[in-house]
Scaffold this active site. Sequence first.
Site, short mmCIF file in Angstrom:
data_model
loop_
_atom_site.label_atom_id
_atom_site.label_comp_id
_atom_site.label_asym_id
_atom_site.label_seq_id
_atom_site.Cartn_x
_atom_site.Cartn_y
_atom_site.Cartn_z
N ALA A 137 0.83 -1.21 0.00
CA ALA A 137 0.00 0.00 0.00
C ALA A 137 0.86 1.25 0.00
O ALA A 137 0.61 2.21 -0.75
CB ALA A 137 -0.93 -0.01 1.21
N TYR A 138 1.90 1.26 0.82
CA TYR A 138 2.78 2.43 0.92
C TYR A 138 3.56 2.67 -0.36
O TYR A 138 3.56 3.78 -0.91
CB TYR A 138 3.73 2.24 2.10
CG TYR A 138 4.79 3.30 2.24
CD1 TYR A 138 4.45 4.58 2.68
CD2 TYR A 138 6.12 3.03 1.94
CE1 TYR A 138 5.43 5.57 2.80
CE2 TYR A 138 7.10 4.01 2.07
CZ TYR A 138 6.75 5.26 2.50
OH TYR A 138 7.70 6.24 2.62
N GLN A 139 4.21 1.62 -0.87
CA GLN A 139 5.05 1.79 -2.04
C GLN A 139 4.24 2.19 -3.26
O GLN A 139 4.67 2.99 -4.09
CB GLN A 139 5.83 0.49 -2.35
CG GLN A 139 6.71 0.01 -1.22
CD GLN A 139 7.94 0.90 -1.02
OE1 GLN A 139 7.90 2.10 -1.27
NE2 GLN A 139 9.01 0.32 -0.53
#
Length: 293
Positions: A179-181
């Site tokens: 989700a972050y990347q």
Amino acid sequence: MSAPTLMDRWSSPRRNSDPDRLRTAVSERAILVTGASYGLGEATALKLGAAGARVILAARSSEKLDSVVETITAAGGTARAYRLDLTDLDATSETAARMLEDHGAPDMVINNAGMSIRRSLSLQYNRPQDFERTMAVNYLGPVRLLLELVPAMQRAGGGHLINVSTIGVRIPPGPRWGAYQASKGAFDTWLRSVEAELTAEGIDLTSIYMALIRTRMSAPTPIMSRLPGLDPDQAADVVAAALIGRPRRLAPLWVRPAEVTGVVAESLVSALYARSFRRSADSASAGAREVSL
């Protein structure tokens, strides 16, 4: 300013802690710093205030922002805070409009606000909000902010945009950071896509690909404490180098070899990641913890 060691040059993007060079670059300039209430954003805002910039601080934490403003003004600097929740896109546009009304076009914008999640996919099947919120904070919100600010910067004759990104958008992506990347990669791709258009209008762009910074964002993940990293003040010196030299990219020296390795040895890297994933576990905080600035 002490000379950086070979290890420092290898592990960190270029840094500059010369206050005179920073003052020359930023004195009397209006500089917006998002995510300015903690960590790198706070350290950068304090450094800019001491260098004579007119600092515009933005973050969700109003009380903490006020504290940073008080610290800057008590030392003789100039600062003003705005509450900014990047997940509220309409409010983001309204806040940007107030900034423009109060200060005119910013000379420099440091896109530092971010949200971090490290969580296995198996823990996210019932958590679509992980993807929605990270995309809002790390991509959609910053884009909405710049859609308001960039036209004013163009009319004023140009400026400088600095994006605090992550090495994760340059090296092969690892497990638990999906989700972050994806959200950081989305903004990085967008910024590179519009770079030629912006530079043609006199706006310089710098993308900083940071490795680990030891902040409240990394604290919930125990493994982070065992990895090499920068403290917020050291990371703020990387931002200072970007403000002074205006390079297009800043990243640790090892990032480029890692990019090449990810291409030529893709299967091997994937196998190593899979083995690492099987032998590790989510942190205790992964069940609910997420931090945004």
